[in-house]
Design a protein around this motif. Structure first.
Motif, mmCIF file in Angstrom:
data_model
loop_
_atom_site.group_PDB
_atom_site.id
_atom_site.type_symbol
_atom_site.label_atom_id
_atom_site.label_comp_id
_atom_site.label_asym_id
_atom_site.label_seq_id
_atom_site.Cartn_x
_atom_site.Cartn_y
_atom_site.Cartn_z
ATOM 1 N N SER A 197 0.846 -1.201 0.000
ATOM 2 C CA SER A 197 0.000 0.000 0.000
ATOM 3 C C SER A 197 0.877 1.244 0.000
ATOM 4 N N PHE A 240 0.835 5.578 0.293
ATOM 5 C CA PHE A 240 0.150 6.836 0.607
ATOM 6 C C PHE A 240 0.558 7.856 -0.448
ATOM 7 N N LEU A 241 -0.420 8.448 -1.108
ATOM 8 C CA LEU A 241 -0.112 9.443 -2.142
ATOM 9 C C LEU A 241 -0.913 10.713 -1.914
ATOM 10 N N GLU A 242 -0.218 11.855 -2.052
ATOM 11 C CA GLU A 242 -0.969 13.111 -2.023
ATOM 12 C C GLU A 242 -1.705 13.249 -3.348
ATOM 13 N N ARG A 279 1.305 11.713 -9.687
ATOM 14 C CA ARG A 279 1.943 10.962 -8.607
ATOM 15 C C ARG A 279 1.821 9.448 -8.831
ATOM 16 N N LYS A 312 10.190 2.323 -1.803
ATOM 17 C CA LYS A 312 10.863 2.978 -0.689
ATOM 18 C C LYS A 312 12.050 3.770 -1.206
ATOM 19 N N GLY A 354 11.348 6.934 -2.551
ATOM 20 C CA GLY A 354 10.855 7.921 -1.586
ATOM 21 C C GLY A 354 9.367 7.874 -1.293
ATOM 22 N N PHE A 355 8.692 6.796 -1.683
ATOM 23 C CA PHE A 355 7.252 6.713 -1.414
ATOM 24 C C PHE A 355 6.981 6.178 -0.010
ATOM 25 N N ALA A 356 5.812 6.569 0.538
ATOM 26 C CA ALA A 356 5.377 6.038 1.836
ATOM 27 C C ALA A 356 4.695 4.708 1.568
#
Lengths: 128, 433
Positions: A7, A9-11, A16, A60, A63-65
């Protein structure tokens, strides 16, 4: 059975998700299914991929959550009433579902991905 | 450890006597040698012979930041330029900077107070101090540099930036102390973690952090992330630079070097002095400097003073944590909001990283406050309900502290700009209209 779901998290920002797809492409990862849960600020993308650990590392690194979560994957016939039967079973056992989505690989069967409130109980119920 | 025990542990009575003598000398000096001060004093009807003791300081005119701009560049010097051996300037964001001149004696005072700071943090001549404040016009770099040399320590003058190299040198050269802004220290803490080098291979144990206000929460965060003791170093370019005050091992207030810089607390609206312990605007008079002494300089910093003797043995007055700057204060929907209040909430929530941005705007004549926060990577959930619950919890907490309801926005990790100098925490779009 238990499987690993990725999973992210994306703004809510243009492009994105494109970057997520690109990072997975570069790592040679195939997606079997994904779903997006969103509100006005952000979204959570959940993916079933060919190599969850490698995909997690790739995201990761970019740089993604990202996180890896356990979810239940239930096999289901691809015919009318199959999902109803499955859900009836879970409801009867008092299991509630945080979220779920489904995908189909061929004409005869479907895979249901579930996040139940009680993981162990859900698996036992489905296998009984 | 105490660097200058006679000065730092002086009885209140002796301190007042010393301050009185030094104030008298300073007033005489500026009256004779600095025209703007002479005029101001004449306008106020006060002459040097009216100043008998430190209590008479209230008769003297204030000095504001605007005065320093108005008399740019050399108007407030009390010595000829031939006596000035160093110039520094404030990191001013708009227009002309504020320029400050130091005589050789002023630089000696700066090094002396710097030595008091570093000694109070437990540093000695055996220690390597990595100075990651910017070197240049900004007083941070050269101030911490002089302080290290004064105690006989080893200066590692890395200046700010080039983070990977900072970590490499910190590791290879065995830095015991890190001197930088708290926001850059957080940045370095992340980089240290990313480097993959085990913590036990670093000798770092002390942080000397200043040049921007920070909170207890940020201290806890820095101490746990870096595995150090983090101490406040306080200073202003106008007064001398870092070294005006410092914490001690008790971490219970910032000791001011009041034999050089006399502090007062005033009501920022009326200019009236406030009784000890009350919160107001901090005002400093330099009472030993020669080059550019300032009388009753209004810092715009809001704090309170505590005259009780400290458990460390020092009698020097202690300043509470800076609540904010009068200038930092945002008025949102009529409510006073300080970025430091937001920071205190963010630092107490384990789910959040200590990075944030306040975006203030005006939509349909109504002020809006958006607080952007980064969630710690461990706490990003695959469940929307959990993320929304977190957002709600942050909103409630901020609401109870600020008195207004902000729009909390959860953003992706490391998407808020990291600063390598002073952090930019506020984007007030209202000013553009």
């Amino acid at each position: 059975m238990l499987i690993k779901q990725l999973s992210v998290f994306l703004e809510n920002k243009t492009g994105r998700f494109t970057e997520v797809a690109a990072a997975l492409k570069d790592a040679g990862i195939n997606m079997s299914a994904f779903t997006v849960s969103e509100n006005s600020d952000f979204g959570i993308v959940r993916l079933i991929v060919s190599e969850p650990t490698a995909a997690y590392s790739a995201l990761k690194k970019a740089g993604f959550a990202a996180s890896l979560n356990d979810v239940v994957c239930a096999h289901c016939d691809n015919k009318p009433g199959a999902l109803s039967t499955l859900l009836n079973k879970l409801t009867a056992a008092g299991i509630s579902i945080e979220y779920m989505y489904a995908f189909s690989i061929d004409d005869t069967s479907a895979q249901i991905v579930l996040k139940p409130n009680d993981m162990d109980k859900c698996i036992i119920t489905l296998e009984s | 450890m105490i660097w200058n025990e006679p000065m730092e542990c002086m009885s209140r009575e002796d301190m007042r006597r010393l301050q009185s003598e030094r104030l008298k000398r300073t007033v005489e000096h500026v009256y004779q040698n600095c025209e703007p001060y002479r005029k101001r004093m004449q306008e106020k009807g006060v002459m040097p012979h009216d100043i008998h003791s430190i209590d008479d300081i209230v008769k003297l005119p204030f000095t504001s930041k605007k005065d320093l701009r108005d008399y740019y560049p050399y108007g407030l010097l009390s010595v000829p330029i031939s006596e000035i051996v160093r110039l520094q300037a404030s990191s001013g964001t708009t227009g002309k900077p504020i320029v400050v001149g130091y005589t050789r004696n002023d630089l000696a005072i700066w090094a002396e107070v710097g030595a008091r700071c570093f000694t109070a943090y437990g540093l000695t001549k055996k220690d390597v101090v990595q100075v990651s404040y910017g070197y240049g016009l900004f007083t941070g770099g050269l101030g911490a540099h002089a302080a290290t040399e004064a105690i006989g320590g080893t200066v590692l003058p890395t200046s700010s930036g080039n983070t990977e190299k900072q970590i490499m040198l910190m590791h290879d050269l065995g830095s015991v102390a890190l001197a930088c802004t708290p926001s850059y220290a957080l940045f370095l803490a992340d980089a240290l973690l990313d480097s993959g080098i085990p913590r036990e291979e670093f000798k770092l144990r002390v942080g000397a952090f200043g040049a921007e206000p920070w909170t207890e929460g940020m201290r806890r965060d820095l101490e746990s992330k870096l595995g150090i003791k983090a101490y406040d170093i306080y200073g202003l370019t106008e007064i001398i630079g870092p070294g005006v005050g410092h914490e001690c091992v008790c971490q219970n207030g910032t000791h001011l070097c009041e034999d050089h810089f006399f502090p007062e607390i005033i009501n920022p609206d009326t200019g009236e002095p406030l009784p000890p312990g009350q919160t107001g605007e901090l005002v400093f008079s330099t009472i030993s400097k020669d080059g550019m002494p300032l009388l009753r300089f209004r810092t715009r910093d809001l704090t309170s003073l505590n005259y009780e003797k400290c458990a460390c043995g020092r009698t020097s007055v202690r300043m509470a944590r800076i609540l904010g700057r009068c200038d930092d204060m945002l008025i949102i929907r009529g409510v006073n909001v300080f970025p430091s209040q937001v920071e205190s909430v963010i630092c107490e929530l384990p789910e959040l990283e200590p990075h944030y941005l306040l975006v203030v705007d005006r939509v349909n004549n109504l002020d809006t406050l958006e607080v952007q926060v980064e969630v710690n990577e461990k706490f990003y959930s695959d469940e929307m309900t959990k993320m929304l619950e977190l957002k709600k919890r942050i909103t409630h907490r901020l609401q109870s502290v600020l008195g207004i309801t902000p729009d909390v926005k959860l953003v992706e990790p490391r998407s808020i700009e990291r600063s390598q100098g002073k952090a930019k925490r506020v984007n007030d779009k209202r000013k553009l209209q």
